[in-house]
Design a protein around this motif. Sequence first.
Motif, PDB file in Angstrom:
ATOM      1  N   VAL A 128      45.924 -20.335  -0.011  1.00  0.00           N
ATOM      2  CA  VAL A 128      45.841 -21.525   0.831  1.00  0.00           C
ATOM      3  C   VAL A 128      45.592 -22.776  -0.015  1.00  0.00           C
ATOM      4  O   VAL A 128      46.207 -23.826   0.203  1.00  0.00           O
ATOM      5  CB  VAL A 128      44.744 -21.348   1.898  1.00  0.00           C
ATOM      6  N   ASN A 129      44.692 -22.677  -0.993  1.00  0.00           N
ATOM      7  CA  ASN A 129      44.400 -23.830  -1.848  1.00  0.00           C
ATOM      8  C   ASN A 129      45.639 -24.287  -2.611  1.00  0.00           C
ATOM      9  O   ASN A 129      45.864 -25.488  -2.797  1.00  0.00           O
ATOM     10  CB  ASN A 129      43.275 -23.497  -2.830  1.00  0.00           C
ATOM     11  N   ARG A 130      46.426 -23.335  -3.058  1.00  0.00           N
ATOM     12  CA  ARG A 130      47.638 -23.686  -3.799  1.00  0.00           C
ATOM     13  C   ARG A 130      48.605 -24.483  -2.909  1.00  0.00           C
ATOM     14  O   ARG A 130      49.229 -25.441  -3.377  1.00  0.00           O
ATOM     15  CB  ARG A 130      48.317 -22.429  -4.316  1.00  0.00           C
ATOM     16  N   ILE A 131      48.704 -24.100  -1.654  1.00  0.00           N
ATOM     17  CA  ILE A 131      49.610 -24.810  -0.739  1.00  0.00           C
ATOM     18  C   ILE A 131      49.083 -26.203  -0.424  1.00  0.00           C
ATOM     19  O   ILE A 131      49.817 -27.193  -0.441  1.00  0.00           O
ATOM     20  CB  ILE A 131      49.803 -24.006   0.560  1.00  0.00           C
ATOM     21  N   THR A 132      47.797 -26.288  -0.138  1.00  0.00           N
ATOM     22  CA  THR A 132      47.227 -27.569   0.300  1.00  0.00           C
ATOM     23  C   THR A 132      47.089 -28.571  -0.842  1.00  0.00           C
ATOM     24  O   THR A 132      47.099 -29.779  -0.605  1.00  0.00           O
ATOM     25  CB  THR A 132      45.857 -27.338   0.952  1.00  0.00           C
ATOM     26  N   GLU A 133      46.933 -28.092  -2.073  1.00  0.00           N
ATOM     27  CA  GLU A 133      46.745 -29.001  -3.202  1.00  0.00           C
ATOM     28  C   GLU A 133      48.058 -29.536  -3.758  1.00  0.00           C
ATOM     29  O   GLU A 133      48.050 -30.463  -4.569  1.00  0.00           O
ATOM     30  CB  GLU A 133      45.961 -28.297  -4.313  1.00  0.00           C
ATOM     31  N   ASN A 134      49.181 -28.936  -3.365  1.00  0.00           N
ATOM     32  CA  ASN A 134      50.489 -29.397  -3.820  1.00  0.00           C
ATOM     33  C   ASN A 134      51.249 -30.039  -2.645  1.00  0.00           C
ATOM     34  O   ASN A 134      51.148 -29.574  -1.505  1.00  0.00           O
ATOM     35  CB  ASN A 134      51.313 -28.243  -4.384  1.00  0.00           C
ATOM     36  N   ASP A 135      51.983 -31.064  -2.944  1.00  0.00           N
ATOM     37  CA  ASP A 135      52.682 -31.812  -1.905  1.00  0.00           C
ATOM     38  C   ASP A 135      54.076 -31.212  -1.664  1.00  0.00           C
ATOM     39  O   ASP A 135      55.101 -31.818  -1.993  1.00  0.00           O
ATOM     40  CB  ASP A 135      52.785 -33.287  -2.311  1.00  0.00           C
ATOM     41  N   PHE A 136      54.074 -29.985  -1.118  1.00  0.00           N
ATOM     42  CA  PHE A 136      55.345 -29.357  -0.802  1.00  0.00           C
ATOM     43  C   PHE A 136      55.923 -29.998   0.463  1.00  0.00           C
ATOM     44  O   PHE A 136      55.199 -30.289   1.420  1.00  0.00           O
ATOM     45  CB  PHE A 136      55.176 -27.857  -0.580  1.00  0.00           C
ATOM     46  N   GLN A 137      57.241 -30.138   0.484  1.00  0.00           N
ATOM     47  CA  GLN A 137      57.895 -30.796   1.603  1.00  0.00           C
ATOM     48  C   GLN A 137      58.957 -29.877   2.223  1.00  0.00           C
ATOM     49  O   GLN A 137      59.627 -29.131   1.515  1.00  0.00           O
ATOM     50  CB  GLN A 137      58.558 -32.109   1.149  1.00  0.00           C
ATOM     51  N   ASP A 138      59.066 -29.967   3.531  1.00  0.00           N
ATOM     52  CA  ASP A 138      60.167 -29.365   4.293  1.00  0.00           C
ATOM     53  C   ASP A 138      60.425 -27.916   3.890  1.00  0.00           C
ATOM     54  O   ASP A 138      59.556 -27.068   4.008  1.00  0.00           O
ATOM     55  CB  ASP A 138      61.434 -30.209   4.114  1.00  0.00           C
ATOM     56  N   GLY A 139      61.661 -27.661   3.423  1.00  0.00           N
ATOM     57  CA  GLY A 139      62.054 -26.291   3.116  1.00  0.00           C
ATOM     58  C   GLY A 139      61.229 -25.666   2.011  1.00  0.00           C
ATOM     59  O   GLY A 139      60.966 -24.464   2.019  1.00  0.00           O
ATOM     60  N   GLN A 140      60.778 -26.474   1.049  1.00  0.00           N
ATOM     61  CA  GLN A 140      59.954 -25.947  -0.036  1.00  0.00           C
ATOM     62  C   GLN A 140      58.611 -25.447   0.490  1.00  0.00           C
ATOM     63  O   GLN A 140      58.108 -24.412   0.052  1.00  0.00           O
ATOM     64  CB  GLN A 140      59.730 -27.012  -1.103  1.00  0.00           C
ATOM     65  N   LEU A 141      58.035 -26.174   1.434  1.00  0.00           N
ATOM     66  CA  LEU A 141      56.780 -25.751   2.046  1.00  0.00           C
ATOM     67  C   LEU A 141      56.962 -24.412   2.755  1.00  0.00           C
ATOM     68  O   LEU A 141      56.129 -23.501   2.616  1.00  0.00           O
ATOM     69  CB  LEU A 141      56.283 -26.806   3.030  1.00  0.00           C
ATOM     70  N   PHE A 142      58.046 -24.276   3.510  1.00  0.00           N
ATOM     71  CA  PHE A 142      58.318 -23.023   4.223  1.00  0.00           C
ATOM     72  C   PHE A 142      58.462 -21.862   3.236  1.00  0.00           C
ATOM     73  O   PHE A 142      57.896 -20.782   3.444  1.00  0.00           O
ATOM     74  CB  PHE A 142      59.589 -23.164   5.064  1.00  0.00           C
ATOM     75  N   ASN A 143      59.178 -22.094   2.143  1.00  0.00           N
ATOM     76  CA  ASN A 143      59.381 -21.038   1.147  1.00  0.00           C
ATOM     77  C   ASN A 143      58.070 -20.660   0.455  1.00  0.00           C
ATOM     78  O   ASN A 143      57.802 -19.471   0.200  1.00  0.00           O
ATOM     79  CB  ASN A 143      60.405 -21.486   0.105  1.00  0.00           C
ATOM     80  N   GLU A 144      57.249 -21.656   0.139  1.00  0.00           N
ATOM     81  CA  GLU A 144      55.987 -21.377  -0.547  1.00  0.00           C
ATOM     82  C   GLU A 144      55.033 -20.588   0.349  1.00  0.00           C
ATOM     83  O   GLU A 144      54.355 -19.666  -0.108  1.00  0.00           O
ATOM     84  CB  GLU A 144      55.329 -22.684  -0.991  1.00  0.00           C
ATOM     85  N   VAL A 145      54.941 -20.946   1.628  1.00  0.00           N
ATOM     86  CA  VAL A 145      54.076 -20.216   2.554  1.00  0.00           C
ATOM     87  C   VAL A 145      54.584 -18.786   2.724  1.00  0.00           C
ATOM     88  O   VAL A 145      53.802 -17.820   2.709  1.00  0.00           O
ATOM     89  CB  VAL A 145      54.005 -20.937   3.910  1.00  0.00           C
TER      90      VAL A 145
END
Length: 354
Positions: free
Chosen positions: A93-110
């Motif tokens: 969770v910290n890795r996701i929240t600390e990086n500014d992932f956008q749109d499709g990249q956010l979906f892929n990272e989660v």
Amino acid sequence: MPWQVFWIIVQIITIVQGCLKCSNDAMAIKQDFRNRFLAKKLRKEPDQKKKLQRLLDNVVDGLSHTRINPKKYMAVIDELTLGRIAAHFKRFVNRITENDFQDGQLFNEVTWGLQKLVATFEEIMPQFTKLICSNECGKLIYSFINCYSCQTNTYTCIKGIYCGERRIQVDMDEDLILDCALRWHKVYHGVKQYRFFRVVNGKQQLMASGTDSFLVKKEVNHNDTGRYRCEMLDPNGEPASRLDFQVTVLTPVGKTTWFTRPHLTPMEGPFALGVSSREPPPQEDWTAWIVIAVTGGLLSLVVVAFVCYYRHKNKKDEKEQEEEEEKENEEKGENEEKGENEEEGEIEESESES
């Protein structure tokens, strides 16, 4: 099929919850990530937000359905393993929240992070299940957390108290170490106590007791040859495991016995027993003389170096002074000679005029 296994399978089939739910910290992180971070980050994409929230819920709640292997379900977990899973989830969770992932990249990272969470769970759980009734002997008490009710239950696995005998050979004047720990002792639930005995004519003579799993007997001799015994006690003070030691003290070639060792009486207390009574006669301590000699030598070197430097400097100064005097004398002679030449020139001029 044991009733415990049947009960676990029934719960897995009828209830949909996960072991991670039993960690209050992990659940607080999950709710904040789901209801605040994802809602804010994907407020312009409600469909993707709902899809990620549903995926998060299904993965976390579905961990209890993860099979350890094709024939085993998972319905219980211990506190240590639960802490490892919760720590991994927090890092994700910290890795996701600390990086500014956008749109499709956010979906892929989660998605990737949740897959990694499941893979980590599948990797850790087999290690945990090996601890269940892992005692080859003795009485193992272990504590598990129910993945559905999150209640902690205690179980006991009994396989006989006696855990065999170990044969130990130790040289005379060396330390004897009796190690009572068995591999499954580290997962034992509750405070462990250990007792060490000397067995003489079938009777136990208490040597030491406490929480340390090993006993050190200083500089043994032939009188220490014999049978020893250690017991690990459960929280009720009852033996949970018993291990015997057959100790043989050997005489090393070329060693001399200075004098006999007094008999040690049974005692309770620290597990390092006995002060050496076989030490050789005391020898002179030359440390102070060595220090004095080294210090005196260093001081002498400093004095000699200073004298040499002083003499060298004086000689240099004298030489420079002599050179200056010679230079002054030469200049004086040149001036005198110049003066004489001038006088002679004046006389000649006066004679020519006359």
